[in-house]
Design a protein around this motif. Structure first.
Motif, short mmCIF file in Angstrom:
data_model
loop_
_atom_site.label_atom_id
_atom_site.label_comp_id
_atom_site.label_asym_id
_atom_site.label_seq_id
_atom_site.Cartn_x
_atom_site.Cartn_y
_atom_site.Cartn_z
N ALA A 283 -2.32 -1.55 1.21
CA ALA A 283 -0.96 -1.92 1.65
C ALA A 283 -0.74 -3.42 1.49
CB ALA A 283 -0.75 -1.49 3.10
N LYS A 284 -1.71 -4.23 1.92
CA LYS A 284 -1.58 -5.68 1.78
C LYS A 284 -1.48 -6.07 0.31
CE LYS A 284 -4.27 -6.82 5.97
NZ LYS A 284 -4.58 -5.45 6.40
N ARG B 122 5.95 4.24 -1.25
CA ARG B 122 6.12 3.05 -2.08
C ARG B 122 6.83 3.36 -3.39
NH1 ARG B 122 0.23 1.62 -0.02
NH2 ARG B 122 0.90 0.98 2.08
N LEU C 288 4.15 -6.94 -4.96
CA LEU C 288 5.60 -6.82 -4.95
C LEU C 288 6.26 -8.20 -4.87
CD1 LEU C 288 8.26 -5.22 -4.68
CD2 LEU C 288 7.83 -5.11 -2.22
N VAL C 289 5.77 -9.05 -3.95
CA VAL C 289 6.40 -10.35 -3.74
C VAL C 289 6.04 -11.33 -4.85
CG1 VAL C 289 6.52 -12.35 -2.19
CG2 VAL C 289 6.53 -10.04 -1.24
N SER D 221 -1.80 -10.75 10.13
CA SER D 221 -0.47 -10.66 9.53
C SER D 221 0.06 -12.04 9.14
CB SER D 221 0.50 -9.99 10.52
OG SER D 221 0.09 -8.67 10.80
N TYR E 228 -0.41 -4.27 -2.17
CA TYR E 228 0.87 -3.85 -2.73
C TYR E 228 1.98 -4.84 -2.35
CZ TYR E 228 5.24 -1.34 -3.28
OH TYR E 228 6.53 -1.00 -3.63
N TYR E 229 2.03 -5.25 -1.08
CA TYR E 229 3.05 -6.21 -0.67
C TYR E 229 2.88 -7.52 -1.43
CZ TYR E 229 3.72 -2.93 3.18
OH TYR E 229 3.95 -1.80 3.92
#
Length: 829
Positions: free
Chosen positions: A461-462, A625, A468-469, A374, A464-465
């Motif tokens: 998931a990683k 999402r 997004l950022v 993480s 996508y984040y």
């Protein structure tokens, strides 16, 4: 800032590129030499064999000129297969993946039409940006956005009303789709034949004891006495696996030289024993590799005994099987011990979905691994801000000109300026994102997940984040800074929020170029499969020695879920956010969903071969999402209106996030349990059906080796190949009638097969099936006390394997015949 002319140049470049890719695909796919590239799914299913021409040229080039006149007929063919047929042909995962594109069309079709007809006229009518063009960098596209509406205008109520309408429409479509996918999942699971994962639970973190196997047997006989059937302990066989892979390479060379000798029986092949065969003693190649394999098998046997006998190689993880689905469901979905950290149970992945390497990871280290990963993901996200900021500097050349005037002579060249602003930013961003999914997959593996499906969902998931950022929020923030750098420097601090509020909608031009590069030309490149095409022909020329090598070179893999699903979610996010702010972006997204649906439908039918089947387990993440994108759009609109001095209208939007979260919680409680748990009602109903349809099934024999480590299988089930070679072989050997499936990808055994075929020897577990058959002409040696025997026989057409250990005896006669079909049939689409 890209103008309409720049967007037009980018659109022209990408449309020409997409058309060129499609035209190249249409021509390449009908050439016989490329048949395995564009139709591998049918080869794997055994429904297609290599096409053959009447002469030498016909083996490489399609000489049937009538097919060139209908080279585009693959387009309607991609739409002919119905959804139930796709589920039967490619699995539920593939069918539900296609439904994401359909959902995008259902959502953005009405939204695009409504926004263009109602919001664009409202935005154009004010002309605020005409007065601000001296202070801000604006373009013609920005005049179609909400930035063009005057502060404190009553026209903002139109945007608020549309936000409510779009939110209700999106939630309605999400509810219907969630309900449909849930029904499809339950129906799919109810219609499936008996599968090992329906009866098996993965148990981890058992207490330390003298024997993991004894502890498991004692615990489950005590706590599940009526339903516990058997178990398979997990071995740390990673080192053994490396040796097996080396043996496979030796076997490949032996197969190659045997094929070479069959083609030219008058001359025995030879090889030099020195480095890379460049020097040393010249020996008979076939006998040399036979001897190497024989010696290597002795080493494998000793290493195998070490794995089976060494307690340190037995991991505190076990696959426990039950005699009913109901018993497995109760165990998997309940707490087994007073200590909630011990005897942890979860549904076992299907056998081909298991990522065996991570089962060797101690359970206590998993939490530490997740924390470390993480932190690394967090650092990676912000490290990538540097190239993202650079990409944005390319997209905003006017802002750089004001700060660095010396670049103006080069930048002002008309074509260069249009190219830099209209095409290069999206291409550069796509390039920086190319290697990212592979890096994130490595991180997910380090986290310790034990199923390929979970690894791909965590990687998605990683990713996508990250997108997004960096791609979305990062592009807006850094792009705004570059665009309005001169304004930021010279304006008073009280004016900066207003400048940001006006500038955020202007990033629509960058996202339009990104959609055209990634969503138009990128999807067209996907169907061309240029990289697999080149790699296959290079392997076929320099590496392929046997039919098994050709199958490995042809392997198309499955849909790249870790990359495609996050990219899809980014398109949903862009469409939802800009639906009210800059509606002109919506037609570009609509074209993407339609085109991508068409392309991926063709690929799923003809190309992709999924490694596993999760029964659409990824859908809750897709739903969540899209909801997150809806919330982001609502908060961004509230922030934007606050900078427009529309304080009286902004509170009207406060209810939207509350209603959206309420809807999300309802869907989560209503539908998500079907993706997390198996209903006991369904389990007991399926058990009752099995008792009626197959009352004599030997479930213990069926489940005994279902979760045997594939490394043990690949060593024990020595593949035997009978190869028939033409004296004038085709460039592509025809498909065998019966294809062996690699153990790592093979489905769980079927009930019928458990009765009709002998079972491979397995490491000791609590279920033993004794089978005895006579065998002759074998070589024999012994390995250590107490009388552990390994028999290995090699013949030209058949390998016979015997293994006898501590009273456990099984015989494996496993012969695969490869037949070169003489059929000249050729599939045309």
């Amino acid at each position: 800032m890209a103008s309409l002319e720049d967007i037009g140049v980018s659109a022209l470049i990408n449309i020409i590129g997409a058309f060129a890719f499609l035209l190249a695909f249409a021509l390449l796919r009908i050439q016989p030499v490329n048949d395995r590239i564009y139709f591998p799914k049918w080869y794997i299913n055994g429904a297609r064999s290599s096409p053959r021409g009447g002469n030498f040229v016909g083996k490489f080039v399609n000489l049937n000129f009538t097919t060139y006149l209908t080279f585009l007929n693959w387009m309607p063919q991609a739409l002919k297969m119905k959804e139930p047929e796709i589920i039967e042909h490619a699995g539920l995962d593939s069918a539900v993946f296609l439904r994401i594109y359909i959902l995008g069309l259902k959502i953005f079709g009405p939204v695009t039409l409504t926004a263009l007809l109602l919001l664009v006229p409202v935005n154009v009518s004010d002309g605020t940006l005409s007065f601000l063009s001296k202070d801000l960098v604006v373009s013609d596209i920005d005049k179609l956005s909400i930035s063009n509406v005057q502060p404190k205008s009553l026209k903002f109520f139109a945007h608020i009303s549309m936000m409510y309408a779009f939110t209700f429409w999106i939630c309605y479509m999400l509810y219907k789709e969630y309900d449909m996918v849930t029904s499809m999942r339950l129906s799919f699971m109810a219609s499936k034949h008996r599968r090992a994962e329906q009866f098996t639970v993965l148990v981890r973190n058992m207490p330390n004891g003298h024997s993991v196997s004894d502890n498991v047997d004692k615990f489950f006989k005590k706590n599940h006495p009526d339903h516990y059937l058997c178990h398979q302990v997990v071995y740390n066989a990673n080192k053994f696996g490396r040796l097996v892979r080396r043996r496979h390479r030796l076997q490949n060379w032996l197969d190659y030289y045997m094929l070479k000798f069959e083609r030219h029986p008058g001359k025995r092949p030879t090889i030099k024993t020195g480095f890379l065969g460049l020097w040393g003693k010249k020996v008979d190649s076939i006998e040399y590799y036979k001897q190497l394999i024989k010696q290597f098998d002795q080493r494998l046997t000793m290493e195998r005994q070490k794995v089976l006998k060494d307690p340190k190689c037995i991991m505190p993880a076990t696959f426990v099987s039950f005699n009913s689905r109901w018993g497995a469901a109760v165990c998997a979905q309940t707490q087994q011990s007073k200590n909630p950290t011990m005897w942890l149970t979860n549904w076992a992945p299907e056998p081909r979905d298991v990522y065996w390497r991570n089962l060797a990871i101690p359970f206590v280290s998993l939490s530490i691994r997740k924390v470390v990963i993480s932190l690394l993901v967090f650092a990676l996200v912000f490290f990538y801000m540097i190239p993202i900021a650079f990409v944005q500097s390319l997209a905003n050349l006017e802002g750089l000109e004001r700060v660095a005037p010396f670049l103006r002579p080069v930048i002002e060249l008309k074509f260069i300026k249009s190219f830099l602003q209209g095409f290069l930013p999206g291409f550069a961003l796509k390039f920086f994102l190319y290697i990212l999914p592979s890096v994130l997959m490595v991180m997910s593996k380090i986290e310790g997940h034990v199923a390929f499906s979970v690894l791909e969902r965590r990687t998605a998931a990683k990713y996508y984040y990250f997108m997004l950022v960096n791609v979305f929020l990062g592009s807006i923030v850094t792009g705004t800074a570059f665009e309005q750098l001169d304004s930021f420097i010279h304006q008073s601090p009280t004016q900066i929020p207003r400048t940001i509020g006006v500038s955020i909608p202007m990033k629509a031009t960058f996202f339009i170029t990104y959609i055209m590069v990634d969503g138009w030309a990128g999807i067209a490149a996907e169907i061309l499969r240029l990289k697999p095409l080149v790699i296959f022909h290079l392997k076929n020329m320099f590496i392929v020695k046997t039919e098994r090598d050709r199958e490995n070179a042809m392997d198309p893999g499955g849909v790249d879920f870790p990359e495609t699903i996050p990219s899809l979610q980014l398109y949903f996010l862009m469409g939802i956010v800009y639906a009210v702010i800059t509606p002109i972006l919506l037609p570009f997204i609509l074209i993407f969903f339609a085109f991508a649906y068409f392309v991926y439908r063709h690929q799923i039918i003809n190309v992709y071969n999924q490694q596993y089947e999760s029964a659409a387990a990824f859908w809750p993440h897709v739903h969540s999402r899209i909801i997150a994108g809806l919330l982001i759009s609502q908060f961004l609109l509230m922030g934007l209106l606050s900078t427009k001095k529309a304080a009286n209208s902004t509170p009207l939007l406060v209810a939207l996030p509350i209603l959206t979260l309420t809807f999300h919680n309802y869907c989560k409680n209503r539908f998500e349990p079907a993706f997390r748990k198996y209903p006991l009602e369904e389990a007991i109903e399926k058990d009752a059906q099995d008792k009626v349809s197959e009352p004599e099934i030997n479930l213990k024999s069926y489940l005994a080796d279902a979760y045997l480590h594939p490394i043990f299988r690949s060593f024990e089930e020595v593949e035997l190949v009978e190869v028939k070679v033409d004296k004038d072989p085709d460039p592509v050997t025809s498909q065998p009638e019966t294809e062996p499936v690699s153990p790592s990808r093979s489905p769980s055994p079927s009930p019928a097969r458990s009765h009709t075929s002998t079972r491979s020897p397995s490491p000791p577990h609590d279920s033993h099936q004794q089978e005895h058959e006579e065998s002759t002409t074998v070589q024999h040696y012994e390995v250590g006390p107490p009388a552990n025997l390994y028999h290995y026989g090699y013949e030209h057409h058949e390998n016979i394997f015997h293994f006898n250990m501590d009273g456990y005896a099984e015989t494996q006669h496993d012969v695969h015949d490869y037949h070169v079909e003489s059929s000249r049939g050729y599939y045309h689409y």
